[in-house]
Design a protein around this motif. Structure first.
Motif: not given
Length: 413
Positions: A117-128
């Motif tokens: 879950m943390s990886a997904v959230v951090i990945g989305i924020m990095l993508y943004i």
């Protein structure tokens, strides 16, 4: 971007705290302080006391794994246990504290889930951050630079899926503004040269008139024939001056706007969709009744962008000078042409004003308290003529109706 970085840091901190708190709770032996196995042991002890050991079914138990009656090896067990005296006999209840779940395995599973879950959230924020905010931040100074007139530096194109077309559009806007600025400078320079040239040319006949007038005032020409000749010469010079003044007036009124068009084919529905998309929302805010009648879609001949500009000018004219109660777009077909009519209620112009509506800088009596330049309909007429079309206006029953005539494609097949 700084605000987003702060949010990103907060999210990372929350994720770290979540990891730490979850692992502290899972590894804390006090988490079992409630000792739920004791409830199960008490229940089994009561059942043995009532019905005997033979009636016990341990498959339904979550904590107790075995029951042994007192005998050899009674106190030897690899499991945790409690001893109870029931009906004068000792019984050993083997149990596990985690309800049948391997605690270490459970901790690993929880950590994996939280990690994913943390990886997904951090990945989305990095993508943004890198794919949305970073490219947009590169454009933050562009409007300011354009407002200062810095038009020479091109906007670097990118393949960004979110801002690629936007960046391309900004660069096209910059190029258009740069060309317009150059054209205005050239026009001003040419006009200034023309005025200087005409002013110089006027001096010659003006000097001659002054000489003739001075000679006549001093009585240098005695004979009537000579005086008549001088009078005719003055008239000729006056005509020359009038001609130069006419050229100056023409130069001051010549078109200073760009009416370049790129002819092509486009669907009527594309034009109508763009107009409806903007004015439906805008007029709803004004509480204006806005309607678009039905039409049969077809291919039109002209410049699609310029055609939108024409209809927008017609709509803006209806918004500014109507009473705000009703604006309608109607369609009709005549001689292989499509007529698009924009009508608005509350017209206060007289029929005598109609011939002047399409003149440059002309504004009617109803424009006294309305901001504008008097160029909207003038530009529309010039563009329609460039696109082999026409535009006209009529007043009927308090309604102003402005109609643009577009030619269908089949006329050019």
């Amino acid at each position: 971007m700084k605000a987003f970085n702060r949010i990103f840091a907060v999210v990372i901190a929350v994720m770290v705290l979540l990891f730490a708190a979850a692992n502290m709770i899972l590894t804390d032996d006090r988490a079992d302080s409630g000792r739920p196995y004791r409830v199960e042991v008490n229940r089994l002890a009561l059942e043995i006391e009532t019905n005997g050991l033979e009636t016990i079914d341990l498959t339904q138990c979550g904590y107790v794994t075995g029951i042994e009656q007192y005998g050899e090896g009674f106190f030897s067990s690899d499991s945790d246990y409690v001893i109870r005296e029931i009906n004068g006999e000792l019984y050993r209840f083997d149990y596990r504290t985690n309800g049948g779940v391997d605690k270490k395995r459970f901790i690993v599973i929880v950590n994996v889930i939280i990690g994913v879950m943390s990886a997904v959230v951090i990945g989305i924020m990095l993508y943004i951050r890198f794919r949305v905010l970073a490219p947009f931040e590169q454009l933050t100074d562009v409007p300011y630079e354009l407002s200062k007139g810095n038009l020479t530096a091109p906007v670097k194109e990118t393949k960004n899926r979110f801002f690629g077309k936007f960046i391309w559009g900004v660069d096209v806007l910059r190029e258009t503004m740069e060309q317009q600025k150059k054209r205005e400078l050239d026009l001003q320079r040419n006009r200034k040269m023309l005025l200087l040239s005409l002013s110089h040319d006027i001096k010659t006949p003006l000097s001659a008139i002054k000489l003739y007038a001075k000679a006549l005032s001093k009585g240098l020409y005695k004979s009537p024939e000579k005086q008549l000749e001088i009078a005719e010469s003055i008239g000729v010079k006056a005509d020359e001056i009038e001609s130069y003044v006419s050229q100056i007036v023409t130069a001051s009124r010549e078109d200073f706007l760009s009416f370049d068009v790129t002819m092509g084919e486009f669907y009527l529905s594309e034009l109508v969709t763009k107009i409806k998309r903007y004015y439906t929302e805008k007029l709803s805010l004004f509480k204006t009744d806005f309607s678009v009648s039905g039409y049969s879609d077809c291919l039109l001949w002209g410049d699609p962008d310029r055609s939108v500009e024409v209809i927008q000018n017609m709509m803006e004219n209806a918004v500014k000078y109507g009473d705000g109660k009703k604006i309608a777009i109607d369609f009709s077909e005549e001689d292989d042409c499509i007529l698009i009519t924009v009508g608005n209620s509350g017209c206060t112009l007289s029929d005598t004003d109609l011939p002047h509506m399409f003149d440059s800088f002309w504004r009617g009596v109803n424009a006294e308290n309305v901001t504008g330049s008097g160029l909207g309909l003038y530009i529309s007429r010039q563009l329609m003529h460039k696109m082999n079309g026409e535009i006209f206006a009529e007043i009927s029953g308090g309604f102003m109706r402005v109609t643009a005539v577009f030619t269908k494609v089949r006329n050019f097949s």
